[in-house]
Write a protein that holds these residues in place. Structure first.
Motif, PDB file in Angstrom:
ATOM      1  N   VAL A  32       0.513  -0.831   0.140  1.00 13.34           N
ATOM      2  CA  VAL A  32       0.275  -0.219  -0.239  1.00 13.34           C
ATOM      3  C   VAL A  32       0.600   0.916   0.074  1.00 13.34           C
ATOM      4  N   SER A  33       2.033   1.451   0.699  1.00 12.46           N
ATOM      5  CA  SER A  33       2.716   2.155   0.533  1.00 12.46           C
ATOM      6  C   SER A  33       3.282   2.622  -0.703  1.00 12.46           C
ATOM      7  N   GLU A  34       3.750   1.693  -1.259  1.00 11.66           N
ATOM      8  CA  GLU A  34       4.847   1.845  -2.557  1.00 11.66           C
ATOM      9  C   GLU A  34       3.300   2.776  -3.547  1.00 11.66           C
ATOM     10  N   ILE A  35       2.468   1.814  -4.477  1.00 11.57           N
ATOM     11  CA  ILE A  35       1.327   2.615  -4.163  1.00 11.57           C
ATOM     12  C   ILE A  35       0.572   3.951  -4.253  1.00 11.57           C
ATOM     13  N   ALA A  36       0.312   3.927  -2.547  1.00  9.82           N
ATOM     14  CA  ALA A  36      -0.106   5.665  -2.176  1.00  9.82           C
ATOM     15  C   ALA A  36       1.394   6.235  -2.737  1.00  9.82           C
ATOM     16  N   ARG A  37       2.107   6.336  -2.131  1.00 13.82           N
ATOM     17  CA  ARG A  37       3.286   6.894  -3.124  1.00 13.82           C
ATOM     18  C   ARG A  37       3.736   7.154  -4.579  1.00 13.82           C
ATOM     19  N   ASN A  38       3.787   6.145  -5.049  1.00 13.57           N
ATOM     20  CA  ASN A  38       3.209   6.643  -6.544  1.00 13.57           C
ATOM     21  C   ASN A  38       2.110   7.552  -7.226  1.00 13.57           C
ATOM     22  N   ALA A  39       0.767   7.186  -6.732  1.00 12.25           N
ATOM     23  CA  ALA A  39       0.394   8.152  -6.850  1.00 12.25           C
ATOM     24  C   ALA A  39       0.144   9.601  -6.785  1.00 12.25           C
ATOM     25  N   VAL A  40       1.234   9.570  -4.845  1.00 17.73           N
ATOM     26  CA  VAL A  40       1.064  11.027  -4.867  1.00 17.73           C
ATOM     27  C   VAL A  40       2.344  11.435  -5.400  1.00 17.73           C
ATOM     28  N   LYS A  41       3.672  10.878  -5.627  1.00 18.30           N
ATOM     29  CA  LYS A  41       5.147  11.909  -6.899  1.00 18.30           C
ATOM     30  C   LYS A  41       4.496  11.502  -8.594  1.00 18.30           C
TER      31      LYS A  41
ATOM     32  N   VAL B 235      -7.606  -3.259  -1.702  1.00 16.32           N
ATOM     33  CA  VAL B 235      -7.320  -1.887  -2.122  1.00 16.32           C
ATOM     34  C   VAL B 235      -7.461  -1.116  -3.756  1.00 16.32           C
ATOM     35  N   GLU B 236      -8.481  -0.445  -3.528  1.00 22.79           N
ATOM     36  CA  GLU B 236      -8.574   0.564  -5.430  1.00 22.79           C
ATOM     37  C   GLU B 236      -7.280   1.760  -5.071  1.00 22.79           C
ATOM     38  N   CYS B 237      -6.948   1.899  -5.567  1.00 24.65           N
ATOM     39  CA  CYS B 237      -6.173   3.388  -5.923  1.00 24.65           C
ATOM     40  C   CYS B 237      -5.706   3.521  -7.317  1.00 24.65           C
ATOM     41  N   ARG B 238      -6.838   5.198  -6.794  1.00 25.89           N
ATOM     42  CA  ARG B 238      -6.876   5.924  -8.532  1.00 25.89           C
ATOM     43  C   ARG B 238      -5.876   6.996  -8.512  1.00 25.89           C
ATOM     44  N   ASP B 239      -5.176   7.726  -9.433  1.00 22.38           N
ATOM     45  CA  ASP B 239      -4.772   8.712  -9.519  1.00 22.38           C
ATOM     46  C   ASP B 239      -4.773   9.784 -10.785  1.00 22.38           C
ATOM     47  N   ARG B 240      -4.256  10.873 -10.471  1.00 25.90           N
ATOM     48  CA  ARG B 240      -5.463  11.955 -11.525  1.00 25.90           C
ATOM     49  C   ARG B 240      -3.356  12.309 -12.416  1.00 25.90           C
ATOM     50  N   GLY B 241      -3.051  11.269 -13.047  1.00 32.90           N
ATOM     51  CA  GLY B 241      -1.698  11.611 -13.445  1.00 32.90           C
ATOM     52  C   GLY B 241      -2.234  11.027 -14.690  1.00 32.90           C
ATOM     53  N   THR B 242      -1.221  11.089 -16.203  1.00 30.43           N
ATOM     54  CA  THR B 242      -0.991  10.988 -17.149  1.00 30.43           C
ATOM     55  C   THR B 242      -1.280   9.232 -17.802  1.00 30.43           C
ATOM     56  N   GLY B 243      -1.527   8.413 -16.066  1.00 31.90           N
ATOM     57  CA  GLY B 243      -1.141   7.111 -16.945  1.00 31.90           C
ATOM     58  C   GLY B 243       0.084   6.898 -16.699  1.00 31.90           C
ATOM     59  N   ILE B 244       0.451   5.665 -17.638  1.00 32.95           N
ATOM     60  CA  ILE B 244       1.471   4.876 -17.496  1.00 32.95           C
ATOM     61  C   ILE B 244       1.818   4.088 -18.679  1.00 32.95           C
ATOM     62  N   ALA B 245       3.695   4.308 -19.759  1.00 30.86           N
ATOM     63  CA  ALA B 245       2.811   4.217 -20.377  1.00 30.86           C
ATOM     64  C   ALA B 245       3.381   3.086 -21.335  1.00 30.86           C
ATOM     65  N   ASN B 246       4.518   2.092 -20.254  1.00 26.51           N
ATOM     66  CA  ASN B 246       5.053   0.811 -21.152  1.00 26.51           C
ATOM     67  C   ASN B 246       4.973   0.367 -19.514  1.00 26.51           C
TER      68      ASN B 246
ATOM     69  N   THR C  83      -3.909   5.659 -13.615  1.00 31.36           N
ATOM     70  CA  THR C  83      -3.453   4.773 -13.557  1.00 31.36           C
ATOM     71  C   THR C  83      -4.566   4.019 -12.385  1.00 31.36           C
ATOM     72  N   VAL C  84      -5.249   2.902 -11.894  1.00 28.07           N
ATOM     73  CA  VAL C  84      -5.521   2.405 -10.770  1.00 28.07           C
ATOM     74  C   VAL C  84      -4.812   1.490 -10.929  1.00 28.07           C
ATOM     75  N   VAL C  85      -4.815   1.410 -10.035  1.00 25.88           N
ATOM     76  CA  VAL C  85      -4.167  -0.012  -9.056  1.00 25.88           C
ATOM     77  C   VAL C  85      -5.574  -1.274  -8.099  1.00 25.88           C
ATOM     78  N   ARG C  86      -5.430  -2.214  -8.472  1.00 26.37           N
ATOM     79  CA  ARG C  86      -6.121  -2.946  -7.749  1.00 26.37           C
ATOM     80  C   ARG C  86      -5.503  -4.708  -6.975  1.00 26.37           C
ATOM     81  N   MET C  87      -5.387  -4.288  -6.007  1.00 25.33           N
ATOM     82  CA  MET C  87      -4.449  -5.652  -5.004  1.00 25.33           C
ATOM     83  C   MET C  87      -5.450  -6.056  -3.425  1.00 25.33           C
ATOM     84  N   THR C  88      -5.602  -7.145  -3.303  1.00 23.97           N
ATOM     85  CA  THR C  88      -5.734  -7.836  -2.338  1.00 23.97           C
ATOM     86  C   THR C  88      -4.870  -8.532  -1.310  1.00 23.97           C
ATOM     87  N   GLY C  89      -5.016  -8.415  -0.359  1.00 19.98           N
ATOM     88  CA  GLY C  89      -4.214  -9.395   0.474  1.00 19.98           C
ATOM     89  C   GLY C  89      -4.702 -10.517   1.458  1.00 19.98           C
TER      90      GLY C  89
END
Lengths: 119, 138
Positions: B48-57, B77-88, B127-133
Motif C-alpha cells: 500500500v505504501s508503494e502504490i500510494a507514494r506512486n500516486a502522490v509522486k 485496495v483500489e488506488c486511483r491517481d490523476r496522472g497521465t497513466g503509465i506509458a509502458n 492509473t488504477v491499481v487494484r490489489m488484495t491481500g
C-alpha cells in the motif's frame, strides 16, 4: 522534527524513528543526522526502527544512504529493533541492506561500536 | 477484477506524503480489526505504501479505497491517481526500471507482496491499481 529524534550519548548518535514518519521527515532526518555526525565527530550511529511497522523501498533506500554518508564521515551505523515481519518483507522486496550493520538491540549495537575501537 | 458490491471500510485522499503515511495507518487498522496475521499485514501495508507514494509522486495525487472481502478472507485496495497513466506497463512492473532516481522496486515489489495485483490506465486518464491481500498465511 517530531517524527524522529537524535540523542547524542557518549560519542554515539541514537536515532529513534516514529511509525508515522513521512518521506519528507525522513529526508530531513538524513540532513540533520549528517550534520550532527560531522559536528560532534561521532564514531557511531544507532538507528532504532522498532516503532516502524513497515519499511518500504523508500525508507530502505534512505537507511542505506544514511549508512553510506556516515561511513564517509568515519562513523559506523547500526540499525536496531527491526521486526521479524519487516525483515521478511524487505527480503521479498529484494532489499537486503548489505551496507547496514544490524543488531537486535541497542545494547548489542553499543557494545559492538565500543568494541571495534580505532581503525 | 473490481470491488463492486464489496463493503468499503475506509477511504483516504492522497495529496501529500502525510496522506501516504495515513493510508498505511488506515489499512493497518482495518486489517488488525479483521484479525490479520502480523506478517500478512506487514506485507500488504508495505505494498500500500508503494502504490500510494506512486500516486502522490507520479500521479498528481488520487484516492485510495479499502474494501473488505470476507469470503476470500482478504482485504482489497483500489488506488486511483490523476496522472497521465503509465506509458509502458510491463516495463514499469520490472524490478530495476525507474523513471526517476528511485530504485525501481516499488511496483514489482507491491505485486510480489500481494495475492492479486492489477494495474491499468483508466479510460478517463490516470492509473488504477487494484490489489488484495490475505489476512492469514493459509
Amino acid at each position: 522534527m517530531r517524527a524522529a529524534a537524535i540523542y547524542p550519548v557518549e560519542g554515539v548518535l541514537l536515532v529513534s524513528i516514529q511509525d508515522d514518519i513521512t518521506d519528507t521527515d525522513i529526508l530531513d532526518l538524513q540532513d540533520a543526522l549528517s550534520e550532527r555526525i560531522g559536528e560532534m565527530d561521532a564514531k557511531g550511529v544507532v538507528i532504532d526502527i522498532s516503532a516502524l511497522e513497515i519499511v518500504d523501498t523508500f525508507v530502505g533506500r534512505v537507511l542505506a544512504q544514511l549508512t553510506a554518508i556516515a561511513r564517509l564521515l568515519d562513523a559506523e551505523t547500526y540499525v536496531v529493533g527491526m521486526r521479524p515481519a519487516v525483515a521478511m518483507t524487505l527480503v521479498e522486496l529484494g532489499m537486503y541492506l548489505p551496507e547496514n550493520r544490524t543488531a537486535l538491540t541497542l545494547t548489542h549495537a553499543l557494545q559492538k561500536i565500543r568494541g571495534s575501537g580505532p581503525g | 477484477m473490481t470491488f463492486e458490491g464489496c463493503r468499503k471500510a475506509a477511504s483516504v485522499d492522497l495529496r501529500t506524503d502525510r496522506d501516504v503515511a495515513m493510508a498505511r495507518g488506515v489499512v493497518a487498522k482495518v486489517m488488525k480489526g479483521e484479525g490479520a496475521n502480523t506478517l500478512m499485514q506487514t506485507r500488504f501495508v508495505t505494498a500500500v505504501s508503494e502504490i500510494a507514494r506512486n500516486a502522490v509522486k507520479h500521479g498528481g495525487g488520487g484516492r485510495l479505497d479499502v474494501f473488505l472481502l470476507p469470503r476470500d478472507r482478504s482485504v482489497g485496495v483500489e488506488c486511483r491517481d490523476r496522472g497521465t497513466g503509465i506509458a509502458n506497463l510491463p516495463e514499469a512492473m520490472t524490478d530495476g526500471f525507474s523513471t526517476g532516481d528511485s530504485m525501481g522496486r516499488g511496483l514489482g515489489g507491491a505485486q510480489r507482496l500481494t495475492s492479486t495485483f492489477e494495474i491499468e490506465n483508466a479510460p478517463g486518464g490516470g492509473t488504477v491499481v487494484r490489489m488484495t491481500g490475505k489476512l492469514q498465511r493459509r
